[in-house]
Design a protein around this motif. Structure first.
Motif, PDB file in Angstrom:
ATOM      1  N   GLN A   1       0.840  -1.192   0.000  1.00 18.09           N
ATOM      2  CA  GLN A   1       0.000   0.000   0.000  1.00 18.09           C
ATOM      3  C   GLN A   1       0.879   1.247   0.000  1.00 18.09           C
ATOM      4  O   GLN A   1       1.774   1.380   0.821  1.00 18.09           O
ATOM      5  N   VAL A   2       0.584   2.138  -0.930  1.00 24.77           N
ATOM      6  CA  VAL A   2       1.361   3.366  -1.030  1.00 24.77           C
ATOM      7  C   VAL A   2       0.901   4.355   0.034  1.00 24.77           C
ATOM      8  O   VAL A   2      -0.289   4.593   0.202  1.00 24.77           O
ATOM      9  N   GLN A   3       1.864   4.918   0.746  1.00 25.06           N
ATOM     10  CA  GLN A   3       1.552   5.955   1.721  1.00 25.06           C
ATOM     11  C   GLN A   3       2.554   7.088   1.606  1.00 25.06           C
ATOM     12  O   GLN A   3       3.765   6.844   1.534  1.00 25.06           O
ATOM     13  N   LEU A   4       2.027   8.307   1.581  1.00 28.43           N
ATOM     14  CA  LEU A   4       2.838   9.508   1.641  1.00 28.43           C
ATOM     15  C   LEU A   4       2.300  10.334   2.801  1.00 28.43           C
ATOM     16  O   LEU A   4       1.115  10.689   2.803  1.00 28.43           O
ATOM     17  N   VAL A   5       3.130  10.620   3.773  1.00 28.37           N
ATOM     18  CA  VAL A   5       2.700  11.315   4.975  1.00 28.37           C
ATOM     19  C   VAL A   5       3.515  12.582   5.156  1.00 28.37           C
ATOM     20  O   VAL A   5       4.723  12.531   5.412  1.00 28.37           O
ATOM     21  N   GLU A   6       2.806  13.713   5.019  1.00 23.41           N
ATOM     22  CA  GLU A   6       3.460  15.009   5.178  1.00 23.41           C
ATOM     23  C   GLU A   6       3.482  15.435   6.642  1.00 23.41           C
ATOM     24  O   GLU A   6       2.576  15.080   7.414  1.00 23.41           O
ATOM     25  N   SER A   7       4.469  16.212   6.986  1.00 22.21           N
ATOM     26  CA  SER A   7       4.558  16.808   8.314  1.00 22.21           C
ATOM     27  C   SER A   7       5.355  18.098   8.223  1.00 22.21           C
ATOM     28  O   SER A   7       6.018  18.359   7.209  1.00 22.21           O
ATOM     29  N   GLY A   8       5.272  18.906   9.287  1.00 22.35           N
ATOM     30  CA  GLY A   8       6.077  20.112   9.353  1.00 22.35           C
ATOM     31  C   GLY A   8       5.329  21.402   9.093  1.00 22.35           C
ATOM     32  O   GLY A   8       5.904  22.488   9.200  1.00 22.35           O
TER      33      GLY A   8
END
Length: 114
Positions: A1-8
């Motif tokens: 499963q593709v996951q892209l998790v942004e933060s900041g």
């Protein structure tokens, strides 16, 4: 499963800085072009910066000289260093990965206000 998790993301005063991160999983990170788009209220999503699998960056005119995109293939993470922020930089910032198809993160809010 593709996951892209942004933060900041967050609230910063004009002239301030933020560093966005996008941690990925489920993709072969090193072969993907990675990038950042943003979408302000009532506006279309627009490209901010992208970086090729080989590390070559491309910037929108609005980002040139203020933003720096980088990638760490060992950490499967792409970064966006944003300096000299302006109120017009206020938007939701989305990370994406591109190799044959696009994958997107959920976005992180950046608000530039005094």
């Amino acid at each position: 499963q593709v996951q892209l998790v942004e933060s900041g993301g967050g609230l910063v005063q004009p002239g301030g800085s933020l560093r966005l991160s996008c941690a990925t999983s489920g993709i072969i990170f090193s072969i993907n072009t990675m990038g950042w788009y943003r979408q302000a209220p009532g506006k279309q999503r627009e490209l901010v910066a992208r970086i090729s699998s080989g590390g070559s960056p491309t910037y929108a005119e609005s980002a040139k000289g203020r933003f720096t995109i980088s990638r760490d293939n060992a950490k499967y993470t792409v970064y966006l260093q944003m300096n000299s922020l302006k109120p017009e930089d206020t938007a939701v910032y989305y990370c994406y990965a591109r190799y044959l198809r696009d994958s997107w993160g959920q976005g992180t809010q950046v608000t530039v206000s005094s």
